[in-house]
Structures are given as C-alpha cells and as structure tokens.
Design a protein around this motif. Sequence first.
Motif, PDB file in Angstrom:
ATOM      1  N   CYS A 141       1.459   8.705  -6.326  1.00 23.47           N
ATOM      2  CA  CYS A 141       0.363   8.345  -5.420  1.00 23.47           C
ATOM      3  C   CYS A 141       0.503   9.026  -4.060  1.00 23.47           C
ATOM      4  O   CYS A 141       0.597   8.356  -3.015  1.00 23.47           O
ATOM      5  CB  CYS A 141       0.297   6.833  -5.276  1.00 23.47           C
ATOM      6  N   GLN A 181      -4.076   8.579  -3.630  1.00 21.44           N
ATOM      7  CA  GLN A 181      -3.930   7.177  -3.228  1.00 21.44           C
ATOM      8  C   GLN A 181      -5.120   6.334  -3.648  1.00 21.44           C
ATOM      9  O   GLN A 181      -4.960   5.209  -4.132  1.00 21.44           O
ATOM     10  CB  GLN A 181      -3.696   7.084  -1.721  1.00 21.44           C
ATOM     11  N   LYS A 188      -4.980   3.204  -6.270  1.00 20.91           N
ATOM     12  CA  LYS A 188      -5.440   1.858  -5.901  1.00 20.91           C
ATOM     13  C   LYS A 188      -6.452   1.340  -6.907  1.00 20.91           C
ATOM     14  O   LYS A 188      -6.394   0.173  -7.319  1.00 20.91           O
ATOM     15  CB  LYS A 188      -6.028   1.891  -4.496  1.00 20.91           C
ATOM     16  N   GLN A 210       0.177   0.589  -6.884  1.00 25.73           N
ATOM     17  CA  GLN A 210       0.400   0.626  -5.423  1.00 25.73           C
ATOM     18  C   GLN A 210       1.868   0.367  -5.115  1.00 25.73           C
ATOM     19  O   GLN A 210       2.557  -0.237  -5.887  1.00 25.73           O
ATOM     20  CB  GLN A 210      -0.461  -0.427  -4.728  1.00 25.73           C
TER      21      GLN A 210
END
Length: 365
Positions: free
Chosen positions: A351, A356, A360, A365
């Motif tokens: 990530c 990212q 998510k 995460q």
Amino acid sequence: MNAMTRRIAVGTVAVSIALTMAACGKAGDKKDSSSSGGDSKNKSIGLLLPENATTRYEKFDKPLIEAKIKELCSDCTVSYDNAGADPAKQAQQVNTMITKGVKVLILDAQDSVGIQSSVEAAVAKGIKVVAYDRLAQGPISAYVSYDNEKIGELQGQSLLDAMGADAKPTSKIVMIDGDPADPNAAMFKAGAHKVLDGKVDIAYEQTGLWKDTVANQKVTAAITQLGKANIKGVYSANDGMAGGIATALKGAGMHVPLTGQDAELAGIQRILTDQQAATIYKAYKPEADATAEIAVDLLEGKDFKSIADTTVKSGSGQTVPAHLIPATPVTKANIKDTVIKDKLYTVAQICTAEFQAACKAAGIQ
C-alpha cells in the motif's frame, strides 16, 4: 663406490621416492575433492537459478535456500550463480561448480532438456543434483516444486470465475504461455487447457517466453488480429508477463479479466487496481526449506525420502523422488489471508502512496 657412499645413495633414493609418493597422494586427494566424492570435510553446495527477470528468484528463492542451509549446516558453504535466462551460460556455470568441487548442486534449469549433458557431467564427478522448481532431465537425485498442472487448472478456473457471464464457448480469449524450454510451462498450459477447453474459445495462443516485452507484443498482435471488442479475457502464465499484457490492454482501452502467477508485488498491486483479476500464490519458503533439507541430507549421506514423499517421471525417463507443494489462487478478496498473512509482503510494501486508496477500498490498512 664404498659401502658408506652406497648407503647414503640408497637412503637418498628412498627419501625421494617417499616424497614423490606423498606428493602423488596429495594430488589424488585434491582430485577426489574436486570430484566431490570421499572428502568428508567438503561441505559445499552449489545453487544455480535460471533468470532474474522474474523477481522471485533473487528476492525470495536465493536468500531462503541459503538461510535454511546455514540453519541446518552451520559449516556448509553455498556457491551461487544466476543464468540470466541464458542456457549456455548456465551450462558453463555447472562446469564451474564441478571445478569448485561442490558435493551437491541445486539446479533450477533454464533449459530443462539442454541441461541434461551438464547434469550427467556433474553426476559423473559424484555430485548429487537436486532439481529445484523445474524438473531438469538427466540423473537427478530429487525434485522439489509445485503441482504445476494443478496450478494451470487454478489459473484457468480463476479466469473463468473472473469472466462471469462471459465464460461461454463463443467467448474469445487470448493465452500467453511460458517458455517452452521450461517444463513447468507445458504443465501450466496443460492444466489451463483442461479447464478452459470447451468453456471458452481460445482464439489466439502464443508463448511469451516469460518476458513482459514479448507478452506485450503478442497481445498487441492478438488485439489487431481479433479486434479488441471480441476479446473477453487473457490468460497469462505468470505475473511478469501479465505486467506487459496489462500495459497492452490499457493502451488499447480494454478492461478484461487477466490472470497471472507467482504473486509478485506488482501483480498484487494490479489486482487491487482491477488491472489483473487473479494470481497464483506459491509459498516460496516451503519449497526452499524442503530443497535445503534434501540438499543437506544428500551432503551428509542421510535418507531424504521422508521429505521426498512422491515420485515424478522426467522427460528423459528417470523416476525421481519428489516433493510437490500446493498453491493458492489470490484475488482481491483474499490478499490479507494469503500473501500478507504469510508475511510475503507487508501492508506498507503493498500500500504505497499510489495504492493507498485501492488498499483502503479492499480493507487492507
């Protein structure tokens, strides 16, 4: 010549003969060591990997094998080289390992057929050869890999699953297979055909030689030949080639299911961003550990049959003790439960800033 002189002369000759015999004995000892037989102090293992375009070999296989050997045999030494996808270079590397006097050679063949004479030369010098990941031809002592035809079946099924309602006999797909010199490529292909034949129309099939550039060129040609609206899915035999294929599909404005293999970091990231539907995760540590255990057992003259719990037949007709490891399909839904759970990659590695938002959305995460 008086008696004293004769005694001195005879003594001198005797000493000379003794020194000569001792020197011959040492030369013979050195020859035995280089031929890898009978030197109990020689704890050298050779490791030859096929190429470095696929990230797994340098990043995972090499360090994992070396670490396990060191754990099992603290005074063992490992000599390493990579063929860089050049069969002739790998043949020369085998010769170098013979000259070095390794007792066991772990070999992942770039060309499983062409390497046979090199395997025979090594075995003739008393070296035990362990085929790693790919089954080389010749007098192999053991083989460690995956159930590669099953992997092909998993790839084929993953593509059908991703195609959903488009998985029907009239739907055209493109198949980009691995390098024909790699016996695993033939098994992946056979397994995939077992699942795909009759379920979809394999309208274009070519080898990508395990190279992203070649795979890109072949898929570009397929798009031109078939028309982008007519292609409903693409089978790629590994993630490296899938990277080149994804670029070709994006350039053509296409979004169709694409498979892969090896769970490369880039492949996982493509799955998160919907550029690739699935990959196949082959846990490298169990393969590396089993290979290292067999290599050390061979080095120490121990029975390794508890590890090599089955047999396979090589292309040259040998029945080889083997250990085959299962594999797992990876989609967006089980990334956390496979490659992250097994610590192949950390969340931070997957990530990065670019991914990212996709992480998510996938609950990573």
